[in-house]
Design a protein around this motif. Structure first.
Motif, PDB file in Angstrom:
ATOM      1  N   GLY A 103      27.451 -37.375  81.781  1.00 37.10           N
ATOM      2  CA  GLY A 103      26.070 -37.647  82.158  1.00 37.10           C
ATOM      3  C   GLY A 103      25.821 -39.141  82.197  1.00 37.10           C
ATOM      4  N   SER A 161      21.345 -40.345  78.951  1.00 35.37           N
ATOM      5  CA  SER A 161      21.010 -38.950  79.247  1.00 35.37           C
ATOM      6  C   SER A 161      20.866 -38.105  77.987  1.00 35.37           C
ATOM      7  CB  SER A 161      22.078 -38.326  80.155  1.00 35.37           C
ATOM      8  OG  SER A 161      23.343 -38.325  79.498  1.00 35.37           O
ATOM      9  N   HIS A 196      27.317 -30.701  81.528  1.00 34.92           N
ATOM     10  CA  HIS A 196      26.665 -31.761  82.286  1.00 34.92           C
ATOM     11  C   HIS A 196      25.275 -31.991  81.709  1.00 34.92           C
ATOM     12  CE1 HIS A 196      24.663 -33.124  86.308  1.00 34.92           C
ATOM     13  NE2 HIS A 196      24.915 -34.146  85.506  1.00 34.92           N
ATOM     14  N   ALA A 254      22.243 -33.364  82.481  1.00 33.47           N
ATOM     15  CA  ALA A 254      21.704 -33.735  83.791  1.00 33.47           C
ATOM     16  C   ALA A 254      20.306 -34.336  83.710  1.00 33.47           C
ATOM     17  CB  ALA A 254      21.703 -32.513  84.702  1.00 33.47           C
ATOM     18  N   TYR A 282      27.202 -41.808  90.505  1.00 36.58           N
ATOM     19  CA  TYR A 282      27.540 -40.756  89.538  1.00 36.58           C
ATOM     20  C   TYR A 282      27.696 -39.472  90.340  1.00 36.58           C
ATOM     21  CZ  TYR A 282      27.435 -37.289  85.867  1.00 36.58           C
ATOM     22  OH  TYR A 282      27.764 -36.228  85.039  1.00 36.58           O
ATOM     23  N   GLU A 283      28.897 -38.912  90.314  1.00 34.45           N
ATOM     24  CA  GLU A 283      29.178 -37.692  91.071  1.00 34.45           C
ATOM     25  C   GLU A 283      28.871 -36.484  90.193  1.00 34.45           C
ATOM     26  OE1 GLU A 283      33.241 -38.145  92.258  1.00 34.45           O
ATOM     27  OE2 GLU A 283      32.832 -39.904  93.508  1.00 34.45           O
ATOM     28  N   GLU A 284      27.767 -35.816  90.484  1.00 37.51           N
ATOM     29  CA  GLU A 284      27.349 -34.684  89.655  1.00 37.51           C
ATOM     30  C   GLU A 284      28.372 -33.559  89.769  1.00 37.51           C
ATOM     31  OE1 GLU A 284      23.404 -33.336  90.056  1.00 37.51           O
ATOM     32  OE2 GLU A 284      22.506 -35.270  89.526  1.00 37.51           O
ATOM     33  N   VAL A 338      24.591 -26.792  82.060  1.00 41.08           N
ATOM     34  CA  VAL A 338      23.804 -27.935  82.528  1.00 41.08           C
ATOM     35  C   VAL A 338      22.561 -28.042  81.652  1.00 41.08           C
ATOM     36  CG1 VAL A 338      22.549 -28.960  84.458  1.00 41.08           C
ATOM     37  CG2 VAL A 338      24.645 -27.643  84.891  1.00 41.08           C
ATOM     38  N   ASP A 368      19.116 -30.513  80.877  1.00 43.31           N
ATOM     39  CA  ASP A 368      18.213 -31.639  81.125  1.00 43.31           C
ATOM     40  C   ASP A 368      17.446 -31.874  79.822  1.00 43.31           C
ATOM     41  OD1 ASP A 368      16.206 -33.400  81.797  1.00 43.31           O
ATOM     42  OD2 ASP A 368      15.530 -32.312  83.575  1.00 43.31           O
TER      43      ASP A 368
END
Length: 409
Positions: free
Chosen positions: A240, A244, A339, A341, A374-376, A383, A385
């Motif tokens: 991340g 993040s 991730h 995110a 940044y390649e998600e 995932v 947030d």
């Protein structure tokens, strides 16, 4: 002017290189170019019409400068020179073609004494009819092998196909079988990496022929039953943007796992690794990739022995994350990608270290999310947030995933 360059191939390419140098992949004398590769895929033949089942290729990264006419010294992971490749072609995907010539002796580790090249074995068995038996696992029933050898009046040659972590076990199985087979049975280790089954069997036929076999028998494919998840090695890999919350969640996970107990745990924080394992590296793409590979290597070694590694680097590039996954899975362990995110705006709002402000001002070049991409990930197992999400709730979500997968009890 010819450039003299270097490269360390991956394990599969190194195995193919050894077979090329030993003559086990006759008539090949080097790595294949685009025309041969396309022809093998489409017709099962080389471009000149010679039957051949599988592309034997070598790939260099985009930044490697090798071009037609250059010579590339191919080295093992310890830096020993194995061969010199004279580049004849380079394709857009990075594959390079050309003949290879031996430049030194490989250090093989276990059972080096049994890695007899085809020409040497043909000399040993000169005057004998040879029955070659290729094997990737134990030979549970030796009756058919013995009967076939008697029918042909043949000497048996066991060819354990030793590659990767399971290689030594296959050789041990061959030596155990030899004790129960007729006198004169020979064993020669062949480092053939597995392919799709039909292709694998065709390559075995070619190798048996290179060893002088009049007849070839393929041993049964091994049946492997993985142990329960809680006993397998595991790498939990957080990725991340800076800010993040990935390191905070990773530390919370570490603490929760230590409280639970039951697993040997190692925590590899991105900042800590930078100060110690990767001291001196820059933040350019090449060094960032190298930093992630180092983390991946250490994590895979931990997982190899059944441990659990928690990693929390930024790891912005998909290809490098894929390399780490491959490292881990190659040693028989599991890889879980998380991730974190959290949106860029929220990461900037937090910005406790003032890094984003400096990046916006141009004081930090190649800063992920600002001046560098940044390649998600599209292969994340979870995932999260963290906008408005308490740390304990985020940790709980990761724990739920690990418990649900059986890695934690």
């Amino acid at each position: 002017m010819t450039a003299h360059l270097e490269w360390t191939p991956d394990p599969r390419e190194l195995a193919d290189l050894e077979l090329l140098l030993a003559g086990a992949l006759h008539p090949l004398t080097g790595f294949l170019g685009p025309a041969d590769v396309d022809s093998v895929h489409e017709r099962g033949r080389l471009a000149d019409g010679t039957p051949w089942p599988a592309p034997i290729t070598l790939t260099l990264p985009g930044e490697h400068p090798a071009a037609p006419g250059d010579q590339v010294t191919l080295r093992d992971p310890e830096g020993a020179a194995l061969a010199v490749l004279t580049v004849t072609e380079r394709a857009g995907d990075g594959t390079v073609a050309g003949p290879v010539e031996a430049a030194g002796s490989a250090e093989h580790g276990p059972f080096a004494r049994l890695r007899t090249p085809p020409a040497r074995m043909r000399s040993i068995l000169a005057g004998h009819t040879v029955l070659a038996v290729t094997m990737r696992g134990p030979l549970d029933d030796l009756t058919e092998i013995t009967a076939t050898a008697e029918e042909l009046s043949a000497t048996i040659l066991l060819l354990p196909l030793a590659f990767g972590e399971s290689g030594p076990a296959v050789v041990r199985a061959a030596l155990a079988a030899k004790e129960k087979l007729p006198d004169g049975t020979q064993v020669a280790v062949v480092p053939l990496a597995p392919r799709e089954l039909s292709v694998d069997l065709e390559l075995r036929e070619h190798i048996a022929e290179a060893y002088g076999a009049a007849e070839h028998m393929a041993g049964p494919e091994p049946v492997t039953l993985p142990g329960p998840p809680h006993r397998r090695g595991l790498v939990v890999f957080f990725t991340g943007l800076s800010g993040s919350g990935k390191s905070t969640i990773a530390r919370g996970l570490r603490d929760a796992l230590l409280e639970r107990g039951g697993r040997a745990l190692t925590y590899l924080d991105g900042d800590v690794v930078r100060r110690l394992l990767s001291a001196g590296l820059t933040f350019g793409k090449a060094d960032r990739d190298l930093n992630i590979r180092r983390i991946g290597f250490v994590a895979a070694e931990i997982a190899r022995h059944g441990g659990l590694a928690v990693c929390a680097p930024i790891a912005p590039y998909a290809a490098t994350r894929a390399e780490v996954r491959h490292m881990v899975e190659e040693v028989g362990a599991d890889f879980v990608l998380v991730h974190v995110a959290t949106p860029l705006a929220e990461c900037e709002r937090r910005d406790r270290k003032g890094l984003y402000a400096k990046a916006r001002a141009g004081l930090i070049p190649e800063f992920t999310g600002i001046s560098d991409p940044y390649e998600e990930p599209d292969d994340a197992d979870l995932v999260i947030d963290t906008t408005g999400l308490p740390v304990d709730k985020a940790v709980e979500r990761v724990l739920d995933l690990l418990v649900g997968g059986g890695w934690i009890r």
